[in-house]
Design an enzyme around this catalytic site. Structure first.
Site, short mmCIF file in Angstrom:
data_model
loop_
_atom_site.label_atom_id
_atom_site.label_comp_id
_atom_site.label_asym_id
_atom_site.label_seq_id
_atom_site.Cartn_x
_atom_site.Cartn_y
_atom_site.Cartn_z
N SER A 23 -6.08 9.79 3.78
CA SER A 23 -5.84 8.34 3.63
C SER A 23 -6.96 7.52 4.25
CB SER A 23 -4.51 7.97 4.27
OG SER A 23 -4.53 8.27 5.65
N ASN A 110 2.57 9.66 14.39
CA ASN A 110 3.66 8.85 13.83
C ASN A 110 3.84 7.54 14.59
OD1 ASN A 110 3.88 11.01 12.18
ND2 ASN A 110 5.81 11.78 13.02
N THR A 155 11.86 -33.81 -14.61
CA THR A 155 12.83 -32.72 -14.54
C THR A 155 12.85 -32.14 -15.95
OG1 THR A 155 14.72 -34.09 -15.16
CG2 THR A 155 14.26 -33.92 -12.81
N HIS A 156 13.02 -30.85 -16.08
CA HIS A 156 12.94 -30.18 -17.39
C HIS A 156 11.59 -30.43 -18.07
CE1 HIS A 156 17.39 -29.85 -17.11
NE2 HIS A 156 17.28 -31.07 -16.62
N LYS A 283 -15.50 -26.42 -23.10
CA LYS A 283 -14.43 -26.00 -22.20
C LYS A 283 -14.78 -26.13 -20.72
CE LYS A 283 -10.93 -24.22 -23.15
NZ LYS A 283 -10.59 -22.95 -23.77
N ASN A 285 -12.49 -24.69 -17.66
CA ASN A 285 -11.21 -24.01 -17.47
C ASN A 285 -10.81 -23.90 -16.00
OD1 ASN A 285 -11.05 -23.49 -20.25
ND2 ASN A 285 -12.30 -21.63 -20.03
N TYR A 317 9.78 10.15 10.23
CA TYR A 317 8.56 9.96 9.44
C TYR A 317 8.52 10.90 8.24
CZ TYR A 317 3.69 9.80 8.01
OH TYR A 317 2.55 9.68 7.26
N GLN A 322 2.67 7.03 4.19
CA GLN A 322 1.22 6.82 4.18
C GLN A 322 0.83 5.88 3.02
OE1 GLN A 322 -1.73 9.87 5.33
NE2 GLN A 322 -2.13 10.04 3.14
N LYS A 325 0.06 1.59 3.20
CA LYS A 325 -1.12 0.81 3.59
C LYS A 325 -1.81 0.11 2.43
CE LYS A 325 -1.38 3.72 6.57
NZ LYS A 325 -0.12 4.45 6.78
N1 ARG Z 1 -2.14 8.90 7.90
C1 ARG Z 1 -0.76 8.98 8.26
C2 ARG Z 1 -0.02 7.75 7.72
O1 ARG Z 1 -0.66 6.79 7.43
C3 ARG Z 1 -0.58 9.10 9.73
C4 ARG Z 1 0.67 9.76 10.13
C5 ARG Z 1 0.65 11.19 9.83
N2 ARG Z 1 1.71 11.89 10.47
C6 ARG Z 1 2.05 13.13 10.13
N3 ARG Z 1 3.04 13.67 10.73
N4 ARG Z 1 1.45 13.75 9.14
O2 ARG Z 1 1.18 7.75 7.57
#
Ligand code: ARG
Length: 458
Positions: A23, A110, A155-156, A283, A285, A317, A322, A325
């Protein structure tokens, strides 16, 4: 790169699986937060006698060096690492050897990742709030410049009652003020440290979670270690607040797009916030507003991504988490860029008061005021409403408007009508007379501008 957890395995991870598992391309942007969390953790480990003061100092100093080296570009993040947490730890160990290997005592990735996200979101929320404030300021400025500009209120999407342009756009300022409140609420609930929850069950070491929480600016620490590492409700709450921000921006965008059309021409966007066409030379825009409207769907999608990731996960967890993000960062980036373009777009847009006034004139937009006129002369509202309805129908049939129908004709509908009615139903007096609190009348508009200005200065 050998995995930190390689000891238990007799074979390396398959290449595709390794890439799939990694990741770092996404979470590398949390390096600053990761390092700050580790510094607080190392200081606590020494304070509690879990590692020596010398080791802790060495770790903290080296983490500081790593931070400035990444900031300056001297150290490049190695995208072969599994994630940012592993990379920082590996970098630390490559610099100070065994001492670096002591950092991960009484901690897990975690609680580390749960911490990093909170720290990251805290910084970003602050930035987004100041961007929203800049937009509110631009709206208040435009409202002050256009206090006396009258436009049709709808309105509307049908002309309803005349309002001031200032009153109309200040509605968005009020929404944005509440958006900030929602973001602050979410930030306050988020501000508890999960650090020290470890993998899920806490630890056998005598740690001091209060100390790390304080050092990192939290209001306290999460009381249940499983909750600390498992939930991402704070992400959902924040993304939900951001979705509401986008919903507001999107409605405003829609109006800006309508208002810049030739059909309305209430405003003209500055050249620096509009684009031309590759084929139609005439145009101009409103692409920025359209993109904001379009990107709103993205942020809603990000919220749904997180909701869906979490819905079936057993505690604690799971690697599914993961995936959070990418959605988090996408939502933050999108909202920020939308706000960055929106405030100057509003600041530089020109209003065209003649066109707004023209649209508000002659379209029976003052019919309510005509009914109110009869009420003030003593007629019950429902009766007045009925008379005015008949007058409007008559005018439409005869090609007249309320302002031009002769007084003799008015008197045929009701003896209550007199010459003073024309003044009463002029657009200016329609707006002026709306003196109720929060209405479009001048005092209320001034009060709103004052409220917004005080909010921004607070
Ligand atoms: N890269 C992981 C995440 O974003 C970190 C946590 C990983 N923990 C594990 N037990 N594999 O979630």
């Amino acid at each position: 790169m050998e995995k930190m957890w390689a000891g238990r395995f007799s074979k390396a991870l398959d290449k595709i699986a390794d890439d799939f598992n990694s990741s770092i391309h996404i979470d590398s942007r949390m390096y600053r937060q990761d390092i700050k969390g580790s510094m607080a953790h190392a200081a606590m480990l020494a304070a509690k006698g879990i590692i020596s003061k010398d080791d802790s100092d060495k770790i903290i100093d080296t983490l500081g060096d790593i931070l400035s080296d990444i900031d300056s570009g001297k150290t490049e993040i190695d995208f072969n690492a599994e994630d940012i947490h592993m990379f920082i730890e590996a970098e630390l160990t490559s610099r100070i050897g065994d001492i670096g290997k002591r950092l991960h005592t009484a901690r897990s990735r975690n609680d580390q990742v749960a911490l990093d996200i909170r720290l990251y979101l805290r910084d970003e929320t602050e930035e987004i709030i100041s961007l929203i404030k800049a937009l509110i300021k631009a709206i208040a400025g435009k409202a002050s410049e256009n206090k006396d500009v009258i436009m049709p209120g709808y309105t509307h999407l049908q002309r309803a009652q005349p309002i001031s342009f200032a009153h109309h756009i200040l509605a968005y300022a009020m929404m944005l003020v509440r958006d900030i409140g929602r973001l602050e609420d979410a930030a306050a609930r988020m501000n508890f440290s999960p650090l020290g929850s470890c993998a899920l069950a806490g630890t056998t070491y005598n740690t001091d979670r209060e100390m790390t929480a304080k050092a990192l600016g939290f209001d306290g620490y999460t009381l249940n270690s499983i909750d600390g590492v498992s939930d991402r409700d704070f992400v959902i709450e924040l993304l939900s607040a951001l979705s509401t921000v986008m919903m507001h921006l999107s409605r405003f965008s829609e109006e800006i797009i309508l208002w810049s059309s030739w059909e309305f021409k209430f405003i003209e966007l500055d050249d620096s916030y509009t684009t031309g066409s590759s084929i139609m030379p005439q145009k101009k825009n409103p692409d920025m507003a359209e993109l904001v409207r379009g990107k709103t769907g993205r942020v809603y999608g990000d919220l749904f991504t997180i909701l869906t990731i979490l819905k079936g996960l057993p505690l604690a967890y799971n690697k599914d988490m993961q995936e959070d993000k990418e959605a988090i960062f996408d939502a933050l980036d999108t909202v920020k860029v939308c706000l960055e373009v929106f405030a100057p777009m509003i600041e530089t847009m020109k209003t065209i008061p003649e066109n707004m006034e023209k649209a508000a004139s002659g379209g029976f937009i003052n019919a309510t005021d005509l009914a109110d006129y009869l009420v003030k002369k003593g007629m019950p509202f429902r009766t007045a409403y009925k008379h005015v309805g008949e007058i409007v129908a008559y005018c439409i049939k005869e090609g007249l408007v309320l302002e031009t129908m002769p007084i003799e004709k008015y008197k045929e509908f009701s003896p209550y009508f007199d010459n003073d009615l024309y003044d009463e139903i002029s657009l200016v007096s329609c707006v002026k007379k709306r003196i109720s609190a929060g209405g479009t009348g001048e005092d209320s508009v001034l009060k709103q501008i004052e409220f917004v200005t005080e909010f921004l200065n607070a």
